[in-house]
Structures are given as C-alpha cells and as structure tokens.
Design an enzyme around this catalytic site. Structure first.
Site, PDB file in Angstrom:
ATOM      1  N   ASP A 169      -7.884  -5.446  -0.202  1.00 45.01           N
ATOM      2  CA  ASP A 169      -8.370  -6.365  -1.246  1.00 45.01           C
ATOM      3  C   ASP A 169      -8.041  -7.825  -0.972  1.00 45.01           C
ATOM      4  O   ASP A 169      -8.480  -8.698  -1.727  1.00 45.01           O
ATOM      5  CB  ASP A 169      -7.770  -5.948  -2.597  1.00 45.01           C
TER       6      ASP A 169
ATOM      7  N   HIS B 112       0.857  -1.183   0.000  1.00 43.37           N
ATOM      8  CA  HIS B 112       0.000   0.000   0.000  1.00 43.37           C
ATOM      9  C   HIS B 112       0.891   1.230   0.000  1.00 43.37           C
ATOM     10  O   HIS B 112       1.971   1.219   0.570  1.00 43.37           O
ATOM     11  CB  HIS B 112      -0.913   0.020   1.246  1.00 43.37           C
TER      12      HIS B 112
END
Ligand code: SDX
Length: 378
Positions: free
Chosen positions: A315, A261
């Site tokens: 996700d 991320h």
C-alpha cells in the site's frame, strides 16, 4: 484435536490447503500458481492473471479470448442494477457501495445451482465481468454524474477508467492500472481472503462471499491502508518534515500506514513493482512532491524499524500511482477490491471444491454457574 493455546490473529496457523499463491516473507517472494509476481507484472495482463488464478495454468490464446469474451458479456449492469446504483446514498464510502453492489448483483443474477460447478464458474465470471463497471458507476453516482455505458472493446482496466472518467484512457494509463491490478490480485490467506473462505464454507454464493471480503478489505489495517498512506504523505508536508512527524507518531505508538506486514519481514515485492510504475508514470505525466516525501519516509522507517522487519508493503506506493492516474483517493481501496476479486473467487472455487465448514473454538474467560437475578432484586 483441540488447540488449547490461543494464537492471536491466528498468526501462522494454516486455515486451508491452497495451490493458488505462495509467499516467502523472509525473501520477499510472491508467486501466483508458481509464477513470480515480477514476471507476471512485466509480461502478463490482468485478464490473463484471472485465467491463471482460476484455471491453475496460463491460458492458450483461444482460452484467453473465450474468457475475456465472457467477462465482457457481463460488463453491463442492466436496468435493475443501474437503478440500484443510482439509488445509493452519495454519502458513505465507495467500499460500502461496493459491498452493497455485489450483494445486489447476486439478486439480479441466476440463482446458483449448488451441485453444478459450471453454475459456480458462471457466477464468478458475472462478478469479475461486472466489477469494473460497478465500482466506477458507484463513484459516478457519488459524484452526482450520469453512468457511463461500458465499452466492450476495452480491457478491465481500460473499462474502469472509461466508466469512471467518461473518456477513453491513454495507453500508458491503461497499462499502468492493468499492471497494478496484476500486482493486487492474490495474496494467500490474508484477512479478506480468509473472510471470503469462511463465508464460502457455509455453502453460500460468491456474491455474498465477496461482499463479506470487501468488508474485511475496507479496514485500515488491510486494504484501507492505501488511501490512508496518501493522506499520511500529504499531512507530513515534505521530506524535511519526516523526522519530526515520525518522532511524533512513534511517541504516540501509532502505526505508520503502508509499512509492516504479518508475513513479509522485508520490502514487499509488490512495493518494488509499484514504485517502478510510479517512476514510469513520472516520465510522461510528471512527478509529485509526495514521492519525495515517500522516499524520505521509507529511508527513515527502514533505518529505525527495519531491524524489526518493518518495511514498505503493497500500500505504500500504490496511492501515488492512483493519484497520478487521476483516481479519487476514496476509490483506491475499491481498485484493490477490483483486482482482489479475482483472488477471492479463485479461493471461493477452491473452498467449494473441497469444503469443510469453518467453526473454530475459543478459550472461555467468562463466569460460570451464575444465577439469574430478577429485576426487582438488582
Ligand atoms: C495489506 O495479509 C496480507 O497479505 C495483506 C495484504 C494483501 O495483499 O492482502 O498484503 C494487504 O493489508 C497490507 C498491510 C496494509 N496495512 C498497513 O499498512 C497498516 C499498517 N501496518 C500495521 O498495522 C501492521 O504492520 C499490520 C497490520 C500490517 C501487520 O501487523 P501484525 O502482523 O498484526 O503485527 P503487530 O500489529 O502485532 O505489530 C508487531 C509490532 C508491534 O510493536 P510492539 O507492540 O510489539 O512493540 O510491530 C509494530 C507494532 O507496533 N508495527 C508497527 C507497524 N507495523 C507493526 N509499528 C509502526 N508502524 C507500523 N506500520
């Protein structure tokens, strides 16, 4: 002030002032209007989160009932939009259908009055109200099925499952999807929200701005990762094959979907919550071998790449939850969009409230003073 040094991907560069959400990437903290995501996931529901994001406070019961009523009043697509949806190709991806559908929704909705914030809010409510029916209807069309008339009694999550499957969802499935919508609603200046704000800054309407945001979310580095995670887990073939798969992947310098991320350098707090949702679903609907593979992959990637801040992101577990809810893999990212429409529209209103056209610079690396060479002399 001219910035002379390129910052790839504008990493860490503030693009706006915003009071909608906050992330502390090192601590794995996410809050909407100051309320931590874990509390909202445990105690709130999606319609209330829409109100919180849009009005910067938790609503009273009467305020929530009024907003829910207005959103439900926009749930029907109407004849023109239904005809448009049924005319969409059955090929392509549901995110492409959604991008077209949002622009088409703008075409059948009242023209925005640029000087009237009430008109802005009405447009936002029309989008949020129709989205669950629109996304489910596009999938029904893709499957060659008739459209389902939305049910005004159901929540947004419930109506989505009903319009997708043609049967009322059980309470557990509805609540699990509702919680997933809470978790995906808003996430500061991510790529699709930034896209929304850039388009909004030209003073366009929220239909075209959210349509642009859908285009950004579709990409595999962003919202498109959730469907790729599920396919990735299926391709690994079981916990005992994770090591070999990982070595092949890293040797090829390929990214592992569902990990890493730009902001978090620890496990995404939403991944924790989605993992809990998966476990809760398993109690009543049975587990899946993909979850065992996911746990083995998480353990290995954390051991090998955790020191570089690469951990599961939002996700990684969401696809396992959606598959358990009986949702087709291609529809995972549109569900992300259904939820993130609430955040994008909060940013649309914030941007319009204090707008400055986005027009960044560049560092020119091309040639200068080049003379034109006529075709005959080339
Ligand atoms: C979302 O921004 C948001 O808030 C997004 C989001 C939201 O709610 O809106 O949280 C939703 O988009 C989640 C992310 C979903 N995407 C994926 O799961 C795709 C896989 N992840 C990577 O592509 C990556 O981690 C990004 C795109 C998410 C972030 O990448 P960055 O910040 O641009 O960093 P990078 O790609 O430059 O990587 C830095 C280093 C590289 O190694 P070196 O070249 O320096 O040796 O870390 C490595 C990368 O190779 N790396 C990974 C990796 N992610 C980063 N290596 C293997 N697998 C990965 N997943």
């Amino acid at each position: 002030m001219t910035q002379t040094e390129l910052v790839p991907g504008l990493a860490g560069i503030p693009a706006a002032e915003s009071s909608i959400s906050f992330i502390n990437g090192a601590e794995g903290l996410l809050s909407y209007r100051g309320i931590r995501i874990e509390e909202l996931a445990a105690q709130s529901h999606f319609e209330e989160v829409v109100s919180l994001l849009w009005d910067a406070k938790l609503p009273s019961q009467s305020e929530l009932d009024a907003l829910s009523g207005r959103l439900k009043s926009h749930r029907e697509l109407g004849p023109a939009l239904s005809k448009f949806v049924l005319g969409l190709p059955q090929s392509g991806h549901p995110m492409e259908a959604l991008q077209a559908g949002l622009a088409a929704l703008g075409m059948v909705s009242p023209v925005l009055d640029d000087n009237d914030p009430a008109s802005w809010r009405d447009a936002c409510e029309r989008i949020m109200g129709a989205a669950s029916t629109l996304i489910a209807s596009c999938e029904r069309n893709r499957q060659g099925k008739e459209l389902v008339t939305p049910d005004p009694e159901l929540s947004i999550a419930g109506n989505f499952l009903y319009c997708l499957n043609g049967e009322k969802p059980d309470a557990i499935r509805e609540r699990i999807l509702d919680c997933a919508l809470v978790l995906h609603a808003e996430h500061t200046m991510n790529a699709s929200t930034f896209a929304c704000r850039v388009v909004t800054s030209t003073e366009t309407n929220p239909y075209t701005a959210t349509s642009a945001a859908v285009g950004a979310l579709f990409g595999p580095l962003h919202g498109g990762a959730n469907e790729r995670v599920l396919r990735q887990l299926e391709s690994i073939g079981g916990p005992d094959k994770v090591q070999e798969w990982f070595e092949r992947k890293t040797a090829a310098k390929e990214k592992i979907m569902g990990f890493g991320h730009r902001v978090y350098s620890t496990k995404d707090p939403r991944a924790h919550s989605l993992q809990e949702l998966a476990r809760e679903l398993f109690k009543t609907h049975g587990s899946t071998p993909l979850y065992d593979t996911a746990l083995a992959l998480e353990e290995l990637v954390t051991a090998k790449l955790g020191s570089r801040g690469i951990y599961p992101n939002v996700d990684f577990f969401s696809g396992i939850v959606y598959q358990k809810l009986g949702i087709p893999t291609d529809v995972f990212t549109p569900i992300f969009a259904l939820s993130r429409l609430s955040g994008w529209l909060a940013h649309w209103m914030e941007q319009r409230g204090d707008n400055k056209l986005f027009r960044p610079g560049q560092i020119y690396t091309g040639r200068k003073d080049v003379t034109y060479t006529p075709m005959g002399e080339r």
